[in-house]
Design a protein around this motif. Sequence first.
Motif, PDB file in Angstrom:
ATOM      1  N   TYR A 143     -52.168  20.677 -46.969  1.00  0.00           N
ATOM      2  CA  TYR A 143     -51.636  20.567 -48.328  1.00  0.00           C
ATOM      3  C   TYR A 143     -50.998  19.200 -48.581  1.00  0.00           C
ATOM      4  O   TYR A 143     -50.165  19.067 -49.465  1.00  0.00           O
ATOM      5  N   LYS A 144     -51.399  18.203 -47.810  1.00  0.00           N
ATOM      6  CA  LYS A 144     -50.715  16.901 -47.918  1.00  0.00           C
ATOM      7  C   LYS A 144     -50.963  16.218 -49.263  1.00  0.00           C
ATOM      8  O   LYS A 144     -50.170  15.365 -49.681  1.00  0.00           O
ATOM      9  N   GLU A 145     -52.033  16.593 -49.959  1.00  0.00           N
ATOM     10  CA  GLU A 145     -52.304  15.995 -51.268  1.00  0.00           C
ATOM     11  C   GLU A 145     -51.496  16.672 -52.376  1.00  0.00           C
ATOM     12  O   GLU A 145     -51.047  16.017 -53.317  1.00  0.00           O
ATOM     13  N   SER A 146     -51.310  17.991 -52.265  1.00  0.00           N
ATOM     14  CA  SER A 146     -50.654  18.747 -53.339  1.00  0.00           C
ATOM     15  C   SER A 146     -49.252  19.194 -52.978  1.00  0.00           C
ATOM     16  O   SER A 146     -48.425  19.468 -53.854  1.00  0.00           O
ATOM     17  N   GLY A 147     -48.953  19.292 -51.665  1.00  0.00           N
ATOM     18  CA  GLY A 147     -47.658  19.805 -51.221  1.00  0.00           C
ATOM     19  C   GLY A 147     -47.661  21.314 -51.144  1.00  0.00           C
ATOM     20  O   GLY A 147     -48.224  22.001 -52.007  1.00  0.00           O
ATOM     21  N   LEU A 148     -47.073  21.849 -50.097  1.00  0.00           N
ATOM     22  CA  LEU A 148     -46.987  23.296 -49.896  1.00  0.00           C
ATOM     23  C   LEU A 148     -45.581  23.772 -50.236  1.00  0.00           C
ATOM     24  O   LEU A 148     -44.601  23.219 -49.749  1.00  0.00           O
ATOM     25  N   SER A 149     -45.483  24.787 -51.081  1.00  0.00           N
ATOM     26  CA  SER A 149     -44.211  25.439 -51.369  1.00  0.00           C
ATOM     27  C   SER A 149     -44.273  26.826 -50.744  1.00  0.00           C
ATOM     28  O   SER A 149     -45.093  27.655 -51.153  1.00  0.00           O
ATOM     29  N   VAL A 150     -43.412  27.091 -49.762  1.00  0.00           N
ATOM     30  CA  VAL A 150     -43.561  28.318 -48.979  1.00  0.00           C
ATOM     31  C   VAL A 150     -42.213  28.927 -48.620  1.00  0.00           C
ATOM     32  O   VAL A 150     -41.244  28.212 -48.345  1.00  0.00           O
ATOM     33  N   ILE A 151     -42.156  30.257 -48.677  1.00  0.00           N
ATOM     34  CA  ILE A 151     -41.049  31.005 -48.104  1.00  0.00           C
ATOM     35  C   ILE A 151     -41.567  31.582 -46.792  1.00  0.00           C
ATOM     36  O   ILE A 151     -42.442  32.454 -46.796  1.00  0.00           O
ATOM     37  N   ALA A 152     -41.076  31.071 -45.678  1.00  0.00           N
ATOM     38  CA  ALA A 152     -41.556  31.471 -44.361  1.00  0.00           C
ATOM     39  C   ALA A 152     -40.599  32.492 -43.759  1.00  0.00           C
ATOM     40  O   ALA A 152     -39.423  32.202 -43.563  1.00  0.00           O
ATOM     41  N   VAL A 153     -41.120  33.683 -43.474  1.00  0.00           N
ATOM     42  CA  VAL A 153     -40.326  34.765 -42.889  1.00  0.00           C
ATOM     43  C   VAL A 153     -40.766  34.933 -41.445  1.00  0.00           C
ATOM     44  O   VAL A 153     -41.943  35.198 -41.190  1.00  0.00           O
ATOM     45  N   GLY A 154     -39.839  34.761 -40.495  1.00  0.00           N
ATOM     46  CA  GLY A 154     -40.275  34.845 -39.111  1.00  0.00           C
ATOM     47  C   GLY A 154     -39.150  35.009 -38.118  1.00  0.00           C
ATOM     48  O   GLY A 154     -37.975  35.154 -38.483  1.00  0.00           O
ATOM     49  N   GLY A 155     -39.532  34.959 -36.826  1.00  0.00           N
ATOM     50  CA  GLY A 155     -38.597  35.108 -35.723  1.00  0.00           C
ATOM     51  C   GLY A 155     -38.511  33.840 -34.908  1.00  0.00           C
ATOM     52  O   GLY A 155     -38.404  32.737 -35.458  1.00  0.00           O
ATOM     53  N   ASN A 156     -38.593  33.963 -33.577  1.00  0.00           N
ATOM     54  CA  ASN A 156     -38.442  32.800 -32.697  1.00  0.00           C
ATOM     55  C   ASN A 156     -39.496  31.740 -32.938  1.00  0.00           C
ATOM     56  O   ASN A 156     -39.221  30.540 -32.860  1.00  0.00           O
ATOM     57  N   LYS A 157     -40.727  32.159 -33.196  1.00  0.00           N
ATOM     58  CA  LYS A 157     -41.797  31.186 -33.432  1.00  0.00           C
ATOM     59  C   LYS A 157     -41.450  30.269 -34.592  1.00  0.00           C
ATOM     60  O   LYS A 157     -41.769  29.084 -34.592  1.00  0.00           O
ATOM     61  N   LEU A 158     -40.764  30.839 -35.577  1.00  0.00           N
ATOM     62  CA  LEU A 158     -40.390  30.069 -36.758  1.00  0.00           C
ATOM     63  C   LEU A 158     -39.129  29.255 -36.528  1.00  0.00           C
ATOM     64  O   LEU A 158     -39.057  28.081 -36.893  1.00  0.00           O
ATOM     65  N   SER A 159     -38.119  29.863 -35.902  1.00  0.00           N
ATOM     66  CA  SER A 159     -36.824  29.195 -35.788  1.00  0.00           C
ATOM     67  C   SER A 159     -36.810  28.103 -34.726  1.00  0.00           C
ATOM     68  O   SER A 159     -36.002  27.189 -34.779  1.00  0.00           O
ATOM     69  N   ARG A 160     -37.724  28.209 -33.727  1.00  0.00           N
ATOM     70  CA  ARG A 160     -37.674  27.254 -32.629  1.00  0.00           C
ATOM     71  C   ARG A 160     -38.966  26.469 -32.436  1.00  0.00           C
ATOM     72  O   ARG A 160     -38.947  25.402 -31.835  1.00  0.00           O
TER      73      ARG A 160
ATOM     74  N   THR B 187     -41.825  23.104 -37.175  1.00  0.00           N
ATOM     75  CA  THR B 187     -41.037  22.261 -38.070  1.00  0.00           C
ATOM     76  C   THR B 187     -41.385  22.629 -39.505  1.00  0.00           C
ATOM     77  O   THR B 187     -42.547  22.558 -39.904  1.00  0.00           O
ATOM     78  N   LEU B 188     -40.390  23.036 -40.265  1.00  0.00           N
ATOM     79  CA  LEU B 188     -40.598  23.393 -41.659  1.00  0.00           C
ATOM     80  C   LEU B 188     -40.395  22.150 -42.522  1.00  0.00           C
ATOM     81  O   LEU B 188     -39.277  21.650 -42.648  1.00  0.00           O
ATOM     82  N   GLU B 189     -41.469  21.661 -43.095  1.00  0.00           N
ATOM     83  CA  GLU B 189     -41.422  20.440 -43.901  1.00  0.00           C
ATOM     84  C   GLU B 189     -40.710  20.713 -45.225  1.00  0.00           C
ATOM     85  O   GLU B 189     -40.951  21.714 -45.881  1.00  0.00           O
ATOM     86  N   GLY B 190     -39.828  19.798 -45.604  1.00  0.00           N
ATOM     87  CA  GLY B 190     -39.126  19.943 -46.875  1.00  0.00           C
ATOM     88  C   GLY B 190     -38.209  21.151 -46.912  1.00  0.00           C
ATOM     89  O   GLY B 190     -38.006  21.762 -47.965  1.00  0.00           O
ATOM     90  N   LEU B 191     -37.617  21.510 -45.743  1.00  0.00           N
ATOM     91  CA  LEU B 191     -36.736  22.679 -45.690  1.00  0.00           C
ATOM     92  C   LEU B 191     -35.505  22.458 -46.567  1.00  0.00           C
ATOM     93  O   LEU B 191     -34.788  21.477 -46.407  1.00  0.00           O
ATOM     94  N   SER B 192     -35.262  23.385 -47.483  1.00  0.00           N
ATOM     95  CA  SER B 192     -34.117  23.229 -48.382  1.00  0.00           C
ATOM     96  C   SER B 192     -33.229  24.458 -48.431  1.00  0.00           C
ATOM     97  O   SER B 192     -32.023  24.336 -48.668  1.00  0.00           O
ATOM     98  N   VAL B 193     -33.777  25.659 -48.222  1.00  0.00           N
ATOM     99  CA  VAL B 193     -32.968  26.884 -48.248  1.00  0.00           C
ATOM    100  C   VAL B 193     -33.217  27.658 -46.961  1.00  0.00           C
ATOM    101  O   VAL B 193     -34.364  27.938 -46.610  1.00  0.00           O
ATOM    102  N   SER B 194     -32.141  27.989 -46.245  1.00  0.00           N
ATOM    103  CA  SER B 194     -32.244  28.771 -45.014  1.00  0.00           C
ATOM    104  C   SER B 194     -31.429  30.051 -45.163  1.00  0.00           C
ATOM    105  O   SER B 194     -30.240  29.999 -45.486  1.00  0.00           O
ATOM    106  N   TYR B 195     -32.074  31.185 -44.931  1.00  0.00           N
ATOM    107  CA  TYR B 195     -31.400  32.473 -44.904  1.00  0.00           C
ATOM    108  C   TYR B 195     -31.445  32.918 -43.459  1.00  0.00           C
ATOM    109  O   TYR B 195     -32.467  33.395 -42.961  1.00  0.00           O
ATOM    110  N   TYR B 196     -30.331  32.730 -42.765  1.00  0.00           N
ATOM    111  CA  TYR B 196     -30.329  32.768 -41.303  1.00  0.00           C
ATOM    112  C   TYR B 196     -29.220  33.676 -40.812  1.00  0.00           C
ATOM    113  O   TYR B 196     -28.038  33.372 -40.972  1.00  0.00           O
ATOM    114  N   LEU B 197     -29.619  34.823 -40.237  1.00  0.00           N
ATOM    115  CA  LEU B 197     -28.619  35.809 -39.817  1.00  0.00           C
ATOM    116  C   LEU B 197     -28.672  36.147 -38.341  1.00  0.00           C
ATOM    117  O   LEU B 197     -27.722  36.703 -37.808  1.00  0.00           O
ATOM    118  N   ARG B 198     -29.785  35.875 -37.655  1.00  0.00           N
ATOM    119  CA  ARG B 198     -29.936  36.378 -36.288  1.00  0.00           C
ATOM    120  C   ARG B 198     -29.051  35.603 -35.326  1.00  0.00           C
ATOM    121  O   ARG B 198     -29.098  34.387 -35.256  1.00  0.00           O
TER     122      ARG B 198
END
Length: 279
Positions: free
Chosen positions: A172-189, A192-203
Motif C-alpha cells: 500500500y506504499k502508493e495509497s497508504g494503509l489505514s488499519v486497526i490491527a487486533v492481535g497478541g504477541n505477534k502484533l505487540s512484539r 512494526t506498525l507503520e504510522g501508529l497513532s492510537v494504542s489500546y493496550y491492556l495486556r
Amino acid sequence: RFANEQRDEVKPIFPTVINKENKDELPEDMPESLRKAIQSFVLTCAIRRLRGHEKKHSSMLVHVALRVAWIDRIAWHVNEILRDYKMQIKSGQGPLLASLESLFESDFIPTTMEVSENLAYHDPKVKLHTWDEVKPHLLAAILKIEVRAVHGVKNTRGLEYHNIEELDYDLYKESGLSVIAVGGNKLSRGITLEGLSVSYYLRTAKMYDSLMQMGRWFGYRPGYVDLCRLFTTEELVRWYRHVTMATEEMRADFDQMVAENKRPKDYQLKVRTSPGILA
C-alpha cells in the motif's frame, strides 16, 4: 496522552487476566473506552488527511489478549463498530458526529495546543484546526480504515472474523494503509506498525524486557505527534514508570563509568528492582 481504561467505566470491561478459568467467556460487547479509542483513530485519520497525509500509513493497535479466540472475537466486534460508524458518517444520521465533535473539542484541541507549546523541535504540520476544517475529511478517512486480526492462524475455518491477511505495508506504499490491527504477541512484539497513532493496550507482562519490547508507541511522529493516543490501565502506567526509572538510572551509571575512564572489569552494574511485582 493517556486514557485510564478500567476506572469509572460502565461494564462490559475486559478482565485483567485471561486464564483457563475464563478463557471461554468471550466478550459479548466492547468497553466504552474501546469505542472512544476507535473514534480517536477516526479523528486522527481525518486530521492527517487535512495535513496532507492522505497517502501515508495510519495504524491503530488493539492488544488485549493472547488467545486466538479472544483476538478473533474482539476483531469481529471492532469491525462491527467500525461498520456502524461508517454508515452513520455516510448518512449523516446517528449520534456519532456529535460524539466526534465533542471529543475533538475536549481532547484534540487542548492536546494540540499543549504539544505545540512543549515540542523541542519545530513541526509546521502540528497546528490547530477547527471542526469545520476536519469534518469534511471524516468520510474519506473512515471508509479507508479496515480491521485486521493478527494471530498467526492461516485457516479461517472456525473463526468469526475472516480478515487475517498479513500486514504488508509495502503493498500500500502508493495509497497508504489505514488499519486497526487486533492481535497478541505477534502484533505487540513482532510487527512494526507503520504510522501508529492510537494504542489500546491492556495486556500485562511482568518482565522488564517484555514490557519494553511491547511498549513501542512513543517516538518521532512527523506531522502527527499531537494526535497520538494511548489507552491503558493505571497499573501499566505505574509499571512503565518504574521500568523507565530503572533504565535511566542504569544509563546514568554507564555515563559515570565512561567519565571515569573505567573498563567493564572495574565495576559491577546494578538495576533497580521491583519487589514482588516486576522481574
